[in-house]
Design a protein around this motif. Structure first.
Motif, short mmCIF file in Angstrom:
data_model
loop_
_atom_site.label_atom_id
_atom_site.label_comp_id
_atom_site.label_asym_id
_atom_site.label_seq_id
_atom_site.Cartn_x
_atom_site.Cartn_y
_atom_site.Cartn_z
N THR A 218 0.81 -1.22 0.00
CA THR A 218 0.00 0.00 0.00
C THR A 218 0.85 1.27 0.00
O THR A 218 0.30 2.37 -0.02
N ALA A 219 2.16 1.11 0.02
CA ALA A 219 3.05 2.26 0.22
C ALA A 219 2.89 3.33 -0.86
O ALA A 219 2.96 4.53 -0.58
N ALA A 220 2.67 2.91 -2.11
CA ALA A 220 2.58 3.87 -3.20
C ALA A 220 1.31 4.71 -3.14
O ALA A 220 1.29 5.86 -3.62
N CYS A 221 0.25 4.16 -2.55
CA CYS A 221 -1.02 4.90 -2.46
C CYS A 221 -1.86 4.30 -1.34
O CYS A 221 -2.79 3.53 -1.59
N PRO A 222 -1.56 4.63 -0.08
CA PRO A 222 -2.32 4.06 1.03
C PRO A 222 -3.76 4.54 1.08
O PRO A 222 -4.64 3.83 1.59
N ARG A 223 -4.03 5.74 0.57
CA ARG A 223 -5.39 6.28 0.58
C ARG A 223 -5.99 6.13 -0.82
O ARG A 223 -5.66 6.88 -1.75
N LEU A 224 -6.88 5.17 -0.97
CA LEU A 224 -7.47 4.92 -2.28
C LEU A 224 -8.44 6.01 -2.71
O LEU A 224 -8.78 6.09 -3.89
N ALA A 225 -8.87 6.86 -1.77
CA ALA A 225 -9.71 7.99 -2.16
C ALA A 225 -8.99 8.89 -3.15
O ALA A 225 -9.63 9.54 -3.99
N GLU A 226 -7.67 8.94 -3.07
CA GLU A 226 -6.90 9.76 -3.99
C GLU A 226 -6.99 9.23 -5.42
O GLU A 226 -6.89 10.00 -6.38
N ALA A 227 -7.19 7.92 -5.57
CA ALA A 227 -7.23 7.31 -6.90
C ALA A 227 -8.65 7.06 -7.39
O ALA A 227 -8.91 7.07 -8.60
N PHE A 228 -9.59 6.83 -6.45
CA PHE A 228 -10.94 6.43 -6.85
C PHE A 228 -12.04 7.38 -6.36
O PHE A 228 -13.22 7.11 -6.58
N GLY A 229 -11.67 8.47 -5.72
CA GLY A 229 -12.66 9.46 -5.31
C GLY A 229 -12.97 9.41 -3.83
O GLY A 229 -12.69 8.43 -3.13
N ASP A 230 -13.59 10.48 -3.36
CA ASP A 230 -13.82 10.67 -1.93
C ASP A 230 -14.84 9.71 -1.33
O ASP A 230 -15.00 9.67 -0.11
N ARG A 231 -15.53 8.95 -2.15
CA ARG A 231 -16.49 7.99 -1.60
C ARG A 231 -15.78 6.84 -0.89
O ARG A 231 -16.38 6.15 -0.06
N VAL A 232 -14.51 6.61 -1.21
CA VAL A 232 -13.75 5.56 -0.52
C VAL A 232 -13.45 6.03 0.91
O VAL A 232 -12.97 7.14 1.12
N GLU A 233 -13.75 5.18 1.88
CA GLU A 233 -13.48 5.49 3.29
C GLU A 233 -12.15 4.83 3.68
O GLU A 233 -12.08 3.61 3.81
N ASP A 234 -11.12 5.64 3.83
CA ASP A 234 -9.78 5.13 4.10
C ASP A 234 -9.47 5.10 5.59
O ASP A 234 -9.85 6.01 6.34
N HIS A 235 -8.76 4.04 5.99
CA HIS A 235 -8.33 3.89 7.38
C HIS A 235 -6.90 3.38 7.41
O HIS A 235 -6.50 2.59 6.54
N LEU A 236 -6.13 3.81 8.40
CA LEU A 236 -4.77 3.34 8.60
C LEU A 236 -4.70 2.59 9.93
O LEU A 236 -5.20 3.08 10.94
N VAL A 237 -4.09 1.39 9.91
CA VAL A 237 -3.97 0.58 11.13
C VAL A 237 -2.52 0.17 11.33
O VAL A 237 -1.68 0.32 10.44
N PHE A 238 -2.25 -0.37 12.51
CA PHE A 238 -0.91 -0.85 12.84
C PHE A 238 -0.97 -2.37 12.94
O PHE A 238 -1.69 -2.93 13.77
N ASN A 239 -0.21 -3.06 12.08
CA ASN A 239 -0.16 -4.52 12.08
C ASN A 239 1.18 -5.06 12.58
O ASN A 239 1.49 -6.24 12.39
N GLY A 240 1.99 -4.19 13.17
CA GLY A 240 3.28 -4.63 13.69
C GLY A 240 4.18 -5.17 12.59
O GLY A 240 4.23 -4.64 11.48
N ARG A 241 4.91 -6.24 12.92
CA ARG A 241 5.82 -6.84 11.95
C ARG A 241 5.09 -7.71 10.93
O ARG A 241 5.71 -8.30 10.06
N HIS A 242 3.77 -7.81 11.06
CA HIS A 242 2.96 -8.58 10.11
C HIS A 242 2.15 -7.60 9.26
O HIS A 242 0.95 -7.77 9.07
#
Length: 269
Positions: A218-242
């Protein structure tokens, strides 16, 4: 018919739909729990009746090399030593203040992402493989389907199939998705982006996207709203080393909340 359809990404060639369902379902339940769903309303048998994994890993399982092929490789030189390559890679990624374990995890993540890109290329360039993979998802999509949960390369598959299904009305949950990658994925999507924006999938009424800190996919575009529009609800989480693993994505609050909403399950505030 299943109201929850899950589709996997790379690295599941050695499993199957039932094994993968068994691995993922506890994390799905954990996600609902952490999102505030009363587990009296959800049980393993009920979820078993309501969910299914659209499995396609067997379609890309490599054929074994013959003795002659192995002999030819040996004659040509020593076969690649995966462990030695990994150790060498760790040495090249070790930085000031970093630990050997951190470097090892980073190198494994790089190798994992590289293999994912190989499978992506196979999926994109081989129309026969692509058609067979799409059919594996299509067979589970019915008017009873309420939500599609897709991970990694599975998000690309789900997106392209759902773009062709205006007869459906589903929620889409994408986890660790490379869909917005401007070089390897986004320009190759079908239907093609229009004026720099991805086409909204015809079957989707709500789209929740979850990316994790440190996930290379996801590094190149973590927020898909930037690519597919503001209707996409983006969230960032922490998965540790996984960072890219499906299980910590599935048991995160945003995933559990989106799944609960799609299924009409009441959540505590």
């Amino acid at each position: 018919m299943s109201s929850v359809v899950m589709i996997h990404g790379a690295f599941h060639e050695l499993w199957g739909p039932f094994r993968l369902w068994t691995r993922w379902t506890p994390s799905v339940l954990d996600g609902l729990w952490v999102a505030g769903v009363s587990m009296r309303d959800v049980s393993l048998p009920r979820l078993q009746d309501a969910s299914v994994v659209a499995f396609w890993g067997d379609l890309v399982r490599p054929e074994p090399r013959t003795p002659d092929q192995l002999a030819a490789e040996t004659t040509a030189g020593e076969p690649p030593d995966a462990v030695a390559d990994l150790v060498e890679g760790v040495g090249s990624t070790q930085g000031p203040g970093g630990t050997d374990l951190d470097a090892l995890v980073h190198q494994v993540a790089k190798d994992t992402n590289a293999r994912s890109m190989e499978l992506l290329a196979q999926y994109v360039l081989d129309p026969d493989v692509r058609a067979k993979v799409h059919e594996r998802l299509e067979r589970h999509l019915t008017p009873d389907t309420r939500v599609v949960v897709a991970h990694s390369l599975g998000t690309v598959i789900a997106y392209q199939v759902l773009c062709t299904r205006p007869d459906l009305e589903v929620d889409l949950i994408t986890l660790g998705s490379p869909l917005g990658d401007p070089n390897m994925v986004f320009p190759l999507l079908q239907p093609a982006p229009v004026d720099g924006k991805g086409v909204w999938p015809a079957a989707v009424k709500r789209w929740t996207n979850v990316a994790a800190e440190g996930d290379l996919a996801t590094a190149a575009c973590p927020r898909l709203a930037e690519a597919f529009g503001d209707r996409v609800e983006d969230h960032l989480v922490f998965n540790g080393r996984h960072a890219h693993n499906a299980e910590p994505y599935l048991n995160s609050v945003p995933t559990g909340a989106a799944l609960a909403d799609a299924l009409g399950l009441e959540r505590r505030c």
